[in-house]
Design an enzyme around this catalytic site. Structure first.
Site, PDB file in Angstrom:
ATOM      1  N   SER A 325       0.848  -1.184   0.000  1.00  0.00           N
ATOM      2  CA  SER A 325       0.000   0.000   0.000  1.00  0.00           C
ATOM      3  C   SER A 325       0.881   1.230   0.000  1.00  0.00           C
ATOM      4  O   SER A 325       2.043   1.187   0.423  1.00  0.00           O
ATOM      5  CB  SER A 325      -0.935   0.015   1.216  1.00  0.00           C
ATOM      6  OG  SER A 325      -0.186  -0.019   2.422  1.00  0.00           O
ATOM      7  N   GLY A 326       0.333   2.344  -0.500  1.00  0.00           N
ATOM      8  CA  GLY A 326       1.097   3.574  -0.575  1.00  0.00           C
ATOM      9  C   GLY A 326       0.228   4.772  -0.297  1.00  0.00           C
ATOM     10  O   GLY A 326      -0.875   4.657   0.252  1.00  0.00           O
ATOM     11  N   SER A 327       0.713   5.948  -0.697  1.00  0.00           N
ATOM     12  CA  SER A 327       0.017   7.193  -0.385  1.00  0.00           C
ATOM     13  C   SER A 327      -1.333   7.282  -1.072  1.00  0.00           C
ATOM     14  O   SER A 327      -2.282   7.841  -0.521  1.00  0.00           O
ATOM     15  CB  SER A 327       0.887   8.380  -0.811  1.00  0.00           C
ATOM     16  OG  SER A 327       2.141   8.336  -0.171  1.00  0.00           O
ATOM     17  N   PHE A 328      -1.437   6.743  -2.279  1.00  0.00           N
ATOM     18  CA  PHE A 328      -2.647   6.953  -3.069  1.00  0.00           C
ATOM     19  C   PHE A 328      -3.417   5.675  -3.376  1.00  0.00           C
ATOM     20  O   PHE A 328      -4.356   5.704  -4.170  1.00  0.00           O
ATOM     21  CB  PHE A 328      -2.291   7.644  -4.384  1.00  0.00           C
ATOM     22  CG  PHE A 328      -1.675   9.002  -4.185  1.00  0.00           C
ATOM     23  CD1 PHE A 328      -2.391  10.024  -3.584  1.00  0.00           C
ATOM     24  CD2 PHE A 328      -0.372   9.255  -4.580  1.00  0.00           C
ATOM     25  CE1 PHE A 328      -1.832  11.274  -3.393  1.00  0.00           C
ATOM     26  CE2 PHE A 328       0.197  10.500  -4.392  1.00  0.00           C
ATOM     27  CZ  PHE A 328      -0.535  11.515  -3.794  1.00  0.00           C
ATOM     28  N   GLY A 329      -3.039   4.551  -2.780  1.00  0.00           N
ATOM     29  CA  GLY A 329      -3.804   3.350  -3.063  1.00  0.00           C
ATOM     30  C   GLY A 329      -3.132   2.092  -2.571  1.00  0.00           C
ATOM     31  O   GLY A 329      -2.168   2.137  -1.793  1.00  0.00           O
ATOM     32  N   VAL A 331      -1.898  -2.167  -3.621  1.00  0.00           N
ATOM     33  CA  VAL A 331      -1.453  -3.042  -4.700  1.00  0.00           C
ATOM     34  C   VAL A 331      -1.845  -4.479  -4.373  1.00  0.00           C
ATOM     35  O   VAL A 331      -1.575  -4.962  -3.266  1.00  0.00           O
ATOM     36  CB  VAL A 331       0.070  -2.943  -4.907  1.00  0.00           C
ATOM     37  CG1 VAL A 331       0.506  -3.826  -6.075  1.00  0.00           C
ATOM     38  CG2 VAL A 331       0.492  -1.497  -5.152  1.00  0.00           C
ATOM     39  N   LYS A 346      -2.487  -2.023  -9.162  1.00  0.00           N
ATOM     40  CA  LYS A 346      -2.445  -0.877  -8.263  1.00  0.00           C
ATOM     41  C   LYS A 346      -3.780  -0.145  -8.349  1.00  0.00           C
ATOM     42  O   LYS A 346      -4.107   0.474  -9.360  1.00  0.00           O
ATOM     43  CB  LYS A 346      -1.310   0.058  -8.661  1.00  0.00           C
ATOM     44  CG  LYS A 346      -1.148   1.263  -7.748  1.00  0.00           C
ATOM     45  CD  LYS A 346       0.070   2.096  -8.167  1.00  0.00           C
ATOM     46  CE  LYS A 346       0.270   3.293  -7.258  1.00  0.00           C
ATOM     47  NZ  LYS A 346       1.464   4.090  -7.649  1.00  0.00           N
ATOM     48  N   ASP A 448      10.551  10.162  -6.395  1.00  0.00           N
ATOM     49  CA  ASP A 448      10.294   9.402  -5.162  1.00  0.00           C
ATOM     50  C   ASP A 448      11.087   8.100  -5.153  1.00  0.00           C
ATOM     51  O   ASP A 448      10.547   7.023  -4.890  1.00  0.00           O
ATOM     52  CB  ASP A 448       8.792   9.112  -5.021  1.00  0.00           C
ATOM     53  CG  ASP A 448       8.418   8.716  -3.592  1.00  0.00           C
ATOM     54  OD1 ASP A 448       9.183   9.031  -2.665  1.00  0.00           O
ATOM     55  OD2 ASP A 448       7.358   8.090  -3.407  1.00  0.00           O
TER      56      ASP A 448
END
Length: 655
Positions: A325-329, A331, A346, A448
């Site tokens: 998982s990340g900042s915008f969603g 996986v 994603k 990033d």
């Protein structure tokens, strides 16, 4: 090793390296007449090489390196007419008999031999004036690697070295012997050679000018001799300390054979092509400007999928399918219908501010780029889910070995990245950035770069992913500050360049800074956000303060442990710094001479750390370019090959 192996008469491939096999190699191995590949290296086998092995006439690879074998090197080995590799290094083998401990003359009957490894045995030349020890190999017309180091060969370096395979020999290692006299001028005939090792002998006189004929030579180690005189003027490389000129680039000079008319015709043709290209580019640009903007029309759909397809591929996006998982969603791992390989999906959390824009940025960044070290995108998907809500996702090729972050900082350290793997990953990431910055139609700033965004496939090749913060810059701009899109704050704390904190725009130099942090993290094992870094003390300072005086204290202990297994313990004070600790009574020692370092540290780890520091210059303009980084890393890879050729070889002192 069991004699019953002789019953497996259909065996063609045996690889039992790096185990704890003991006892003798059974005579019954000669029953395996179909055998083509035999690797028993890195065990504790003893006794002699069985004569019956010569019955395996189909063998093309024999590796018995790093055992306790003794006795004669069988002259019968010369009967393997299909042999490509013969590696008998690091044993206690002697020559044809107890009186003449030389290379068997029959080895000259191996026409296809590519690699001969005889280092660290008890071979010797029995006469001070003897040139015979290398003569049998001059008939091996395809020989590429010859390693006879760490034996007791004496006398002068024979002129017969010129009769080695001049069209194929690439690596010659004769270091750690008792060679004396001058370096034979005939060594200049080895024009294809790119690595030469003659260190730790008794050579004297000057370096022969003929060495300048070795145009492909990249690494030459002739240390620890008694050489004198001037360096030959044919050497190049641009090293100011040695007053060496830059090497000419092949093909850079115009062909002198062209006449004036030919040059004029070529100039006209080139001029017409440039003019035509300019007109086509102008037409294409105006055509694109007339198109109305569309959120998804610019995306290349590589395959047609539906929400139902993605839903089924992940069994309804269940938690068990979640891999990150990340900042915008988030996986998910999934398997598309009629697809053999797994995919990574994603899914963007469109409730999160900036997620929708991040989706578009990543699609735009990935639609026209193709590189072996970038995560391969299969499709961009924008539609609605079963409830009619907006749904956006990216589908990538699945990377089976997870992220670099997981490998560097996993709780279970039973499996860790080797030095070779870390160097390969550093090269892969540098190659990807070099492509993004300088070889894309529209250059891209990643913005990033960090270990969690570096994914590894099943061959441990690295792929840069997650372009959600990427910035697209003008291909014609002199500066990388002309970005067309970005989302929120640039980068991640610890990896983001310091100029970003004061409002600096995304730039190539910002990516280079992040890469420098990534390199230091890979080779020290410490995150830039480690709790030890506070009050102005950071990973950069941690490495810079200790790189030359306390290198062993800052290197990841997992790397040092692997080096300890591969190579003998370092001599001198450095042995006290293994695993970053000092022995009792050595607490006050804080300096290790570079010449005393383990060769893996001196020739690989130290220069890699220096590259990392060069990427972290405070002034963005002073940071090293990715083109130079990739070139330097490839040079380090070649140096590591040379070190590995001679690994696990304790010194044999001259009698």
């Amino acid at each position: 090793m069991s004699p019953h192996i002789g019953n497996l008469s259909f065996l063609r491939f045996i690889n039992l390296r790096n185990n704890s096999l003991s006892g003798k190699i059974p005579q019954q191995i000669g029953h395996l007449f179909r055998l083509q590949h035999l690797n028993l290296s890195d065990n504790i086998l003893e006794g002699v090489i069985p004569v019956n092995l010569t019955y395996c006439s189909e063998l093309n690879i024999i590796s018995l390196r790093s055992n306790r074998l003794m006795g004669n090197i069988l002259s019968e080995l010369g009967s393997f007419t299909k042999l490509l590799t013969l590696n008998l290094a690091t044993n206690n083998l002697t020559g044809e008999n107890n009186f003449v401990r030389q290379v068997p003359a029959s080895f000259g009957d191996l026409p296809d031999l590519r690699w001969l490894g005889l280092s660290n045995n008890n071979l010797e030349s029995y006469s001070a004036n003897d040139l015979y020890f290398i003569t049998p190999l001059t008939n091996c017309s395809n020989l590429e690697i010859l390693d006879m180091s760490l034996n007791n060969f004496g006398g002068v370096l024979p002129n017969s070295v010129a009769n080695l395979s001049t069209n194929s020999l690439q690596i010659l290692a004769l270091d750690g012997n008792r060679l004396s006299g001058q370096i034979a001028s005939s060594i200049g005939n080895l024009t294809q050679m790119f690595q030469l090792y003659l260190s730790e002998n008794k050579l004297e006189g000057s370096i022969p000018p003929s060495i300048g004929n070795c145009k492909n030579l990249q690494y030459m180690d002739i240390s620890d001799n008694s050489l004198s005189g001037d360096i030959p003027p044919q050497l190049c490389g641009g090293v100011s300390e040695f007053q060496l000129p830059a090497c000419p680039i092949k093909g850079s000079e115009p062909r002198k054979i062209l006449g004036r008319k030919q040059k004029l015709i070529i100039a006209l043709v080139v001029g017409c092509l440039i003019l035509l290209s300019f007109l086509l580019a102008l037409y294409w640009r105006r055509k694109q400007e007339k198109k109305p903007p569309s959120a998804v029309s610019s995306i290349n759909f590589l395959s047609k999928v539906s929400y139902e397809t993605l839903h089924q591929a992940t069994s309804g996006f269940i938690p068990n399918a979640l891999i990150g998982s990340g900042s915008f969603g988030s996986v998910y791992k999934g398997i598309l219908e009629n697809e053999e390989n797994s995919v990574a999906i994603k899914v963007f959390n469109l409730q999160q501010k900036g997620a929708s824009k991040s989706f578009m940025v990543e699609c735009d960044a990935l639609r026209n780029i193709r590189h072996r070290n970038l995560v391969q995108i299969l499709t961009c998907f924008s539609s609605t889910d079963y409830n009619g809500n907006e749904f956006k996702a990216l589908v990538f090729k699945y990377m089976s070995d997870g992220s670099l972050e997981q490998w560097l900082h996993r709780e279970n350290q039973s499996r860790s990245l080797s030095l070779h793997q870390r160097l390969n990953i550093a090269v892969d990431v540098a190659s990807a950035l070099y492509y993004l910055h300088d070889h894309c139609e529209q250059p891209i700033i990643h913005c990033d770069l960090k270990p969690s965004n570096i994914l590894l496939d099943d061959d441990m090749n690295a792929h840069v992913g997650d372009f959600g913060l990427a910035s697209l810059i003008s291909a014609t701009a002199d500066s990388s500050l002309n970005q067309s899109s970005t989302v929120g704050i640039t980068g991640t704390i610890g990896y983001a360049a310091p100029e970003y904190a004061i409002g600096g725009e995304p730039s190539r130099q910002g990516d280079i800074y992040s890469y420098g942090i990534l390199v230091l993290e890979m080779f020290t094992g410490r995150r830039p956000t480690d709790e030890m870094f506070k009050d102005g003390f950071n990973l950069h300072n941690f490495v810079k303060m200790a790189i030359h005086e306390r290198t062993m204290q800052i290197v990841d202990p997992a790397i040092l442990a692997a080096i300890e297994e591969k190579a003998p313990a370092a001599k001198g004070k450095e042995a006290n710094y293994i695993n970053g600790e000092t022995e009792a009574g050595e607490e006050n020692i804080n300096y290790v001479n570079i010449s005393e370092m383990n060769p893996f540290v001196r020739k690989c780890i130290l220069p890699v750390l220096e590259i990392g520091l060069a990427c972290l210059e405070k002034s963005p303009k002073r940071r090293v370019k990715m083109q130079n980084v990739t070139g330097e890393l490839h040079r380090i890879q070649n140096a590591l090959i040379g070190v590995e050729i001679r690994r696990e070889r304790p010194k044999i002192r001259a009698k």
